[in-house]
Motif scaffolding. Structure first.
Motif, PDB file in Angstrom:
ATOM      1  N   THR A 105       8.828  70.156  18.270  1.00 10.50           N
ATOM      2  CA  THR A 105       7.746  69.974  17.107  1.00 10.50           C
ATOM      3  C   THR A 105       7.777  71.632  16.431  1.00 10.50           C
ATOM      4  O   THR A 105       7.896  71.771  15.265  1.00 10.50           O
ATOM      5  N   ASN A 132      10.722  73.375  11.792  1.00  9.47           N
ATOM      6  CA  ASN A 132      11.259  71.908  12.408  1.00  9.47           C
ATOM      7  C   ASN A 132      10.420  70.657  11.891  1.00  9.47           C
ATOM      8  O   ASN A 132      10.700  69.611  12.029  1.00  9.47           O
ATOM      9  N   THR A 133       9.031  70.968  10.935  1.00 13.02           N
ATOM     10  CA  THR A 133       8.249  70.171  10.534  1.00 13.02           C
ATOM     11  C   THR A 133       8.556  70.047   8.582  1.00 13.02           C
ATOM     12  O   THR A 133       8.380  68.951   8.275  1.00 13.02           O
ATOM     13  N   ALA A 143       6.353  60.877  11.343  1.00 15.85           N
ATOM     14  CA  ALA A 143       6.660  61.917  12.667  1.00 15.85           C
ATOM     15  C   ALA A 143       5.349  61.877  13.422  1.00 15.85           C
ATOM     16  O   ALA A 143       4.236  61.774  13.042  1.00 15.85           O
ATOM     17  N   SER A 145       3.954  64.040  17.160  1.00 16.46           N
ATOM     18  CA  SER A 145       4.233  65.021  18.164  1.00 16.46           C
ATOM     19  C   SER A 145       3.388  64.892  19.426  1.00 16.46           C
ATOM     20  O   SER A 145       2.185  64.384  19.345  1.00 16.46           O
ATOM     21  N   GLY A 157       4.982  70.755  22.023  1.00 17.02           N
ATOM     22  CA  GLY A 157       5.168  69.333  21.457  1.00 17.02           C
ATOM     23  C   GLY A 157       6.604  68.925  21.578  1.00 17.02           C
ATOM     24  O   GLY A 157       7.560  69.493  21.072  1.00 17.02           O
ATOM     25  N   MET A 159       8.559  66.062  19.014  1.00 20.45           N
ATOM     26  CA  MET A 159       8.404  65.463  17.934  1.00 20.45           C
ATOM     27  C   MET A 159       9.391  64.364  17.571  1.00 20.45           C
ATOM     28  O   MET A 159      10.530  64.488  18.102  1.00 20.45           O
TER      29      MET A 159
END
Length: 183
Positions: A105, A132-133, A143, A145, A157, A159
């Motif tokens: 995540t 990453n998000t 998505a 997590s 996390g 993801m």
């Protein structure tokens, strides 16, 4: 895992390579965002009058992000939204045969509160949290997590990312992954 035999989970390696098919679009996302990004631009449009009157009442990090967008023109914003729509379609096409993309995540372990108490400390850690998000939001994907406990430490996390509108399917995949970790 749900899906036909030709479907797959796409695991993100630590280093991007030419065969990381869905991720070739990240460079195009960066180009689209070069004159400004969506959230700060929209935030500035909504808050600009209040920023002028009561800017000192805003969190300094939030205020700085909004004010950076002050010079984004309407033409640049419209161009960004058009390019984003094109890139969303392109990403959706690339993910047709992938059940889920699996990646951390965030790139770092959770920081201690003491590490993010100053604006500088917050910005340094935040720069490692978003990459990453952020792309998931830009490409309008869904998505989830999942917490992965670490012995003697805070959880991290994992993801799972899927195509827009595939939320229920992603929840089923996440439940299967949780079962794997519970075993």
């Amino acid at each position: 895992m749900p899906g036909s035999p030709q479907r797959q989970l796409f695991f993100v390696r630590a280093k991007r390579g030419s065969n990381d098919e869905p991720f070739g679009l990240l460079d195009e996302m960066a180009t689209a965002n070069r004159r400004g990004t969506i959230a700060p631009t929209e935030g500035y449009a909504i808050h600009r009058e209040l920023l002028e009157k009561r800017g000192q009442d805003y969190d300094p990090v939030v205020r700085a992000r909004f004010e950076e967008a002050r010079n984004v023109s309407a033409a640049d914003y419209i161009a960004l939204m058009r390019e984003r729509a094109r890139l969303i379609r392109a990403m959706d096409t690339r993910l047709e045969d992938i059940d889920a993309i699996v990646l951390p995540t965030v790139k770092i372990l959770p920081p201690k509160i003491s590490e993010v108490m100053t604006v500088e400390g917050f910005l340094a850690k935040n720069a490692l949290v978003g990459p990453n998000t952020n792309w998931v939001n830009f490409f309008d994907l869904c998505a989830i997590s999942l917490p992965l406990p670490r012995e003697g430490g805070l959880p991290v996390g994992l993801m799972l990312v899927a195509r827009n509108g595939h939320d229920h399917r992603l929840f089923r995949i996440a439940a299967a992954v949780e079962q794997l970790f519970a075993a």
